[in-house]
Design a protein around this motif. Structure first.
Motif, mmCIF file in Angstrom:
data_model
loop_
_atom_site.group_PDB
_atom_site.id
_atom_site.type_symbol
_atom_site.label_atom_id
_atom_site.label_comp_id
_atom_site.label_asym_id
_atom_site.label_seq_id
_atom_site.Cartn_x
_atom_site.Cartn_y
_atom_site.Cartn_z
ATOM 1 N N SER A 171 25.617 -15.098 -29.135
ATOM 2 C CA SER A 171 26.189 -16.247 -28.417
ATOM 3 C C SER A 171 27.708 -16.311 -28.528
ATOM 4 N N SER A 172 28.293 -15.520 -29.422
ATOM 5 C CA SER A 172 29.743 -15.597 -29.624
ATOM 6 C C SER A 172 30.492 -14.353 -29.178
ATOM 7 N N ILE A 173 29.814 -13.442 -28.496
ATOM 8 C CA ILE A 173 30.485 -12.194 -28.138
ATOM 9 C C ILE A 173 31.581 -12.403 -27.104
ATOM 10 N N TRP A 174 31.552 -13.554 -26.430
ATOM 11 C CA TRP A 174 32.536 -13.822 -25.381
ATOM 12 C C TRP A 174 33.888 -14.234 -25.963
ATOM 13 N N SER A 175 33.898 -14.565 -27.222
ATOM 14 C CA SER A 175 35.110 -15.084 -27.843
ATOM 15 C C SER A 175 35.857 -13.998 -28.596
ATOM 16 N N GLY A 176 37.126 -13.867 -28.312
ATOM 17 C CA GLY A 176 37.943 -12.895 -29.027
ATOM 18 C C GLY A 176 38.018 -13.170 -30.519
ATOM 19 N N ALA A 177 37.893 -14.428 -30.881
ATOM 20 C CA ALA A 177 37.960 -14.804 -32.298
ATOM 21 C C ALA A 177 36.804 -14.225 -33.102
ATOM 22 N N SER A 178 35.767 -13.760 -32.421
ATOM 23 C CA SER A 178 34.600 -13.215 -33.119
ATOM 24 C C SER A 178 34.800 -11.779 -33.563
ATOM 25 N N TYR A 179 35.843 -11.141 -33.053
ATOM 26 C CA TYR A 179 36.058 -9.729 -33.339
ATOM 27 C C TYR A 179 37.087 -9.565 -34.453
ATOM 28 N N ASP A 180 36.914 -8.517 -35.220
ATOM 29 C CA ASP A 180 37.744 -8.320 -36.401
ATOM 30 C C ASP A 180 38.828 -7.268 -36.223
ATOM 31 N N TYR A 181 38.611 -6.367 -35.309
ATOM 32 C CA TYR A 181 39.538 -5.244 -35.149
ATOM 33 C C TYR A 181 39.935 -5.125 -33.675
ATOM 34 N N TRP A 182 41.202 -4.804 -33.466
ATOM 35 C CA TRP A 182 41.729 -4.718 -32.106
ATOM 36 C C TRP A 182 42.605 -3.489 -31.925
ATOM 37 N N GLY A 183 42.574 -2.948 -30.713
ATOM 38 C CA GLY A 183 43.482 -1.889 -30.365
ATOM 39 C C GLY A 183 44.794 -2.441 -29.851
ATOM 40 N N GLN A 184 45.694 -1.539 -29.499
ATOM 41 C CA GLN A 184 47.017 -1.938 -29.028
ATOM 42 C C GLN A 184 47.030 -2.271 -27.541
ATOM 43 N N GLY A 185 46.022 -1.847 -26.834
ATOM 44 C CA GLY A 185 45.929 -2.175 -25.413
ATOM 45 C C GLY A 185 46.416 -1.056 -24.514
ATOM 46 N N THR A 186 45.902 -1.070 -23.292
ATOM 47 C CA THR A 186 46.328 -0.124 -22.269
ATOM 48 C C THR A 186 46.504 -0.894 -20.965
ATOM 49 N N GLN A 187 47.589 -0.603 -20.266
ATOM 50 C CA GLN A 187 47.929 -1.356 -19.063
ATOM 51 C C GLN A 187 47.164 -0.829 -17.866
ATOM 52 N N VAL A 188 46.578 -1.743 -17.119
ATOM 53 C CA VAL A 188 45.944 -1.429 -15.843
ATOM 54 C C VAL A 188 46.663 -2.230 -14.771
ATOM 55 N N THR A 189 47.163 -1.532 -13.777
ATOM 56 C CA THR A 189 47.848 -2.176 -12.665
ATOM 57 C C THR A 189 47.191 -1.763 -11.366
ATOM 58 N N VAL A 190 46.748 -2.747 -10.618
ATOM 59 C CA VAL A 190 46.086 -2.503 -9.337
ATOM 60 C C VAL A 190 47.011 -3.015 -8.244
ATOM 61 N N SER A 191 47.562 -2.086 -7.500
ATOM 62 C CA SER A 191 48.556 -2.463 -6.500
ATOM 63 C C SER A 191 48.674 -1.374 -5.448
ATOM 64 N N SER A 192 48.971 -1.800 -4.227
ATOM 65 C CA SER A 192 49.207 -0.827 -3.169
ATOM 66 C C SER A 192 50.690 -0.518 -3.052
#
Length: 127
Positions: free
Chosen positions: A106-127
């Motif tokens: 029931s809590s998987i939707w919340s970021g606060a439930s996770y303990d470890y995170w990556g640095q992120g990757t940018q996705v840009t959708v544009s013409s």
């Protein structure tokens, strides 16, 4: 020490596809869920998708259901997010996250439930 490294982001035209990867090292044995979140400029971080690595259950935000697919390779500790039909509103930094076994479904939707995170990757959708 846990490390999550995302890759696969980039610039794509509307309607295009991308596959994001999250390579995990050092995950505790108790890890069960891995998820993807995204954050666009000026917006809050939002849940995208998650996978229960033990049960195989998959979870999606309504906004990406039927367009995105999450899957993983447990042997390699890699989780993927295959994205099709990309829209400009999908543009964001995408983050991979993992838990240490304490998440309940029931809590998987919340970021606060996770303990470890990556640095992120940018996705840009544009013409």
């Amino acid at each position: 020490q846990v490390h999550l490294v995302e890759s696969g982001g980039g610039l794509v035209q509307p309607g295009g596809s991308l596959r994001l990867s999250c390579a995990a090292t050092g995950l505790p044995f108790s890890n069960r869920f891995m998820g993807w979140f995204r954050q666009a400029p000026g917006k809050e971080r939002e849940f995208v998708s998650a996978i229960d690595r033990r049960a195989g259950s998959l979870y999606y935000a309504d906004s990406v259901k039927d367009r995105f697919t999450i899957f993983g390779d447990n042997a390699k500790n890699v989780v993927y997010l295959q994205m099709h039909g990309l829209k400009p509103e999908d543009s964001a930094v995408y983050y991979c996250a993992a838990d240490n076994g304490r998440i309940i479904v029931s809590s998987i939707w919340s970021g606060a439930s996770y303990d470890y995170w990556g640095q992120g990757t940018q996705v840009t959708v544009s013409s």
